[in-house]
Design an enzyme around this catalytic site. Structure first.
Site, PDB file in Angstrom:
ATOM      1  CE  LYS A  54      -3.863  -2.381   2.457  1.00  0.00           C
ATOM      2  NZ  LYS A  54      -4.720  -2.583   3.399  1.00  0.00           N
ATOM      3  CD  GLN A  98      -3.670  -4.388   6.544  1.00  0.00           C
ATOM      4  OE1 GLN A  98      -3.666  -3.332   5.954  1.00  0.00           O
ATOM      5  NE2 GLN A  98      -3.953  -5.373   6.235  1.00  0.00           N
ATOM      6  CG  ASP A 121      -9.837   0.128   5.054  1.00  0.00           C
ATOM      7  OD1 ASP A 121      -9.907  -0.205   3.912  1.00  0.00           O
ATOM      8  OD2 ASP A 121      -9.294  -0.017   6.260  1.00  0.00           O
TER       9      ASP A 121
END
Ligand code: GUN
Length: 296
Positions: A54, A98, A121
């Site tokens: 990422k 994460q 997200d």
């Protein structure tokens, strides 16, 4: 009839190029560089690989990447304090924590502490509610990537029968909301669905997101249907570790009109959409034009 293979890797490269072009224009016209902060708690090897990928993709798109690696024993108070600092930092437009987090941390509390406008997200309850009511939201990356591929392949989705197999908060539920938003007739199927094969055979669009290797087979698919395989399962075959999806590729490709492969289908789109969400969040935060074709 052999199905068209939807090349997610090539499509993701196009999305990433479009993000990079938008970032370059933003820098030139307003002097603003979007920034993405990724927070990793602990040393889960798979998560470390994702976080590294990422960060690299963020830099390649011309954006700033801020990595925060914290020890596994980090307290909830310390993690929430870091999120508070990132929420307040104008250089940070997107925040991604994460998952999974170590067991002593409350994931729901952590996610819901992120500023919803920076929640790239799309997991914050505010964004879940905005998506569910058809309002402008940050949309979870994997279902957003699936939607982009479907629109690219099919054009308008209006009136199509869509079946989503899997009801997770990260993929199944938001996928169903997005398909509804594009005027599909949507069914969410799951492990307790009666006669799953018959339900799947109704689908013009079949999205498999159950996490069970190769459970969707050709005889469950309507001839000509578009099949999106979200699964990534590591299994042993002929003494070797291989990656397979939730769809049995060979039997399904013989029946479907189009299918995404594993690997090289949905997977690459997830990171591309994370970059897209970061540039969208930056545009919204600064009152700039939103990137076209990169939002739901
Ligand atoms: N872990 C696996 N997939 C994801 C994702 O899409 N977002 C976050 N935050 N963690 C993940």
């Amino acid at each position: 009839m052999a199905a068209t293979i939807i090349d997610g890797k090539a499509f993701a490269a196009r999305v990433r190029a479009s993000v990079a072009a938008h970032v370059a224009r933003m820098k030139e016209e307003s002097g603003i560089t979007p920034g993405l902060a990724v927070v990793l708690v602990g040393q889960d090897p798979a998560s470390e690989v994702y976080v590294r990928a990422k960060g690299k993709a963020t830099l390649e798109a011309g954006m700033n990447s801020y990595e925060h690696k914290l020890p596994a024993e980090t307290s909830e108070a310390d993690l929430l304090a870091l999120i508070g600092r990132l929420n307040a930092d104008p250089a940070v437009n997107g925040i991604l924590v994460q998952l999974p987090l170590p067991k002593h941390l409350n994931s729901d509390l952590v996610i819901n502490t992120i500023d919803p406008a920076k929640d790239v997200d799309g997991f914050h309850i505010s964004n879940v509610g905005l998506l569910g009511t058809g309002q402008k939201a940050m949309v979870p990356c994997t279902p957003l990537g699936c939607l982009m591929m479907l629109r690219d392949h099919l054009g308008s989705l209006a009136g199509m029968d869509a079946v989503v197999v899997g009801r997770s908060n990260i993929v199944g539920k938001p996928m169903a909301q997005l398909l509804l938003g594009d005027s599909c007739t949507v069914t969410i199927a799951h492990s307790r669905t009666k006669d799953l094969a018959a339900v799947c055979r109704r689908a013009d669009i079949l999205v498999a997101a159950v996490g069970r290797p190769e459970m969707i087979t050709g005889e469950m698919v309507k001839p000509g249907a578009t099949v999106i395989d979200v699964g990534i399962n590591r299994i042993e075959r002929d003494g070797k570790q291989v990656l397979v999806g939730d769809v049995d590729f060979a039997s399904t490709a013989a029946v479907a009109g189009a299918i995404t492969p594993v690997p090289g289908g949905v997977g690459p789109m997830t990171i591309a959409c994370l970059l897209a969400n970061t540039v969208t969040a930056c545009a919204r935060a600064n009152g700039l034009a939103e990137p076209e074709g990169l939002t739901a």
